[in-house]
Design an enzyme around this catalytic site. Structure first.
Site, PDB file in Angstrom:
ATOM      1  CD1 TRP A 327       5.058   0.262  -8.448  1.00  0.00           C
ATOM      2  CD2 TRP A 327       3.319  -0.215  -7.115  1.00  0.00           C
ATOM      3  NE1 TRP A 327       3.928   0.202  -9.235  1.00  0.00           N
ATOM      4  CE2 TRP A 327       2.861  -0.087  -8.446  1.00  0.00           C
ATOM      5  CE3 TRP A 327       2.415  -0.523  -6.108  1.00  0.00           C
ATOM      6  CZ2 TRP A 327       1.510  -0.256  -8.784  1.00  0.00           C
ATOM      7  CZ3 TRP A 327       1.078  -0.684  -6.444  1.00  0.00           C
ATOM      8  CH2 TRP A 327       0.631  -0.551  -7.764  1.00  0.00           C
ATOM      9  CG  HIS A 328       1.649   1.670  -2.672  1.00  0.00           C
ATOM     10  ND1 HIS A 328       1.979   0.336  -2.601  1.00  0.00           N
ATOM     11  CD2 HIS A 328       0.319   1.706  -2.930  1.00  0.00           C
ATOM     12  CE1 HIS A 328       0.901  -0.400  -2.788  1.00  0.00           C
ATOM     13  NE2 HIS A 328      -0.125   0.400  -2.997  1.00  0.00           N
ATOM     14  N   GLY A 329       4.944   4.997  -3.779  1.00  0.00           N
ATOM     15  CA  GLY A 329       5.351   6.403  -3.778  1.00  0.00           C
ATOM     16  C   GLY A 329       6.612   6.693  -2.998  1.00  0.00           C
TER      17      GLY A 329
END
Length: 364
Positions: A327-329
């Site tokens: 989700w963070h990348g």
């Protein structure tokens, strides 16, 4: 004195806050208080309309359409009431943010890179909100049907204080609190607002002081001073960086948390000071409380959690950290970060289990 320009997140949100977001948050506050005073019953819909209008104004019609499309697709898939299908849909929607062709197309919608990043951050956070609503829809009982309508999804997804950067509030908490009509006191709300603004201004000034005097991030961006520094100096720099990160999120989460209070909702607790933490587990539980609740309710517990076998617990924890990293990348350094945090939590829990054994307790 010039500030350290290397902390992108702080510079980015402060610039947007000064330009537009703080004014739109002030507008939300006005709409919220007037609706609570005059039409308490219709407050969720007043805030929904305002949030949609603010989103349209800031992200343009195309950015607004992307978020609305994500919400519509998530709601349609949730009709099957299959948690696995809902998660598959959420991951696919999240993955579309990393397709180069889609990224290039969205960049062309805006004049500046900052505007594109605002859309990217907003849609990333909205993905979590859509997932929360959809999973609650899968689990809801027939008696709860009215509070799980598409209108409630829009009221939740377009709730403006949490629109761009959080904090994350699960749908079950949001709908329950938003539907409860508490006694409204303008005097009490005014005192909460004044105290809250004073606290946020103090944290804001402290963060600005740190970024103007300490140059922590500028030092980290150059290998030469780090190679010349002693181990004690490196330890001090690491502590200074996480302390700034803590103060930064007191501001970034403190502003929407204050507005949640003004709306009669209970926001997630603000981050706990990192100097008081000595374990990975406590860090995850008490720094971003909203994200922790999301991960526990929708990933860790459904997969098995601490109630399953040792292998089941290891798998549940690994899956949770894998989602956080994605989700963070999903960059390689985020997978390393997630793996190290997973290892830290597992080691801590393993040591706790060993120390709780009766033989070890007797020896102690």
């Amino acid at each position: 004195m010039p500030q350290d320009p290397m902390d992108f997140e702080w510079s980015y949100w402060i610039e947007w806050g000064r330009e537009r977001i703080l004014w739109l948050l002030a507008g939300h506050l006005l709409v919220s208080q007037v609706s609570r005073l005059l039409v308490e019953k219709y407050k969720p819909w007043c805030l929904m309309v305002y949030g949609m209008a603010a989103c349209w104004l800031l992200l343009g019609i195309k950015g607004f359409a992307v978020i609305l499309l994500h919400a519509t697709i998530s709601f349609a898939v949730a009709q099957f009431q299959l948690s696995l299908l809902t998660w598959l849909c959420s991951l696919i929607l999240l993955s579309t943010l990393r397709i180069p062709a889609v990224e290039d197309a969205k960049r062309k919608w805006y004049d500046t890179e900052n505007e594109y990043y605002l859309l990217l951050f907003t849609v990333s956070v909205r993905c979590l909100f859509c997932t929360s609503f959809s999973l609650e829809y899968c689990w809801h009982r027939p008696a709860q049907k009215s509070s799980h309508s598409f209108l409630w999804m829009l009221a939740y997804v377009f709730y403006y204080p949490t629109l761009h950067n959080g904090p994350l509030v699960n749908f079950d908490e949001f709908s329950k609190q938003m539907r409860s009509q508490e006694a409204f006191s303008l005097k009490t709300n005014l005192s909460i607002l004044i105290v809250g603004i004073i606290r946020i201004c103090f944290w804001w000034c402290l963060a600005e002081l740190m970024i103007h005097l300490m140059y922590i991030h500028a030092l980290y961006s150059s290998a030469l001073p780090l190679e010349a520094a002693s181990y004690w100096a490196l330890g001090g720099l690491a502590l200074a960086q996480v302390l700034f990160f803590y103060v930064k999120y007191l501001v970034l989460y403190g502003v929407p948390a204050l507005l949640l209070q003004m709306d009669g909702l209970k926001p997630p607790a603000l981050p706990c000071c990192v100097s008081l933490m000595h374990s990975f587990t406590k860090m995850w539980r008490s720094f971003d409380v909203g994200l922790h609740r999301f991960l526990v309710r929708y990933i860790y517990v459904p997969v098995g959690g601490s109630q399953s076998s040792l292998l089941g617990m290891l798998f549940s924890t690994a899956l949770t950290f894998a989602f956080v990293s994605y989700w963070h990348g999903g960059q390689s350094y985020l997978w390393y970060w997630g793996a190290l945090n997973w290892l830290g939590v597992i080691v801590e829990n393993g040591v706790k289990r060993i120390l709780s054994a009766s033989l070890i307790q007797d020896l102690i």
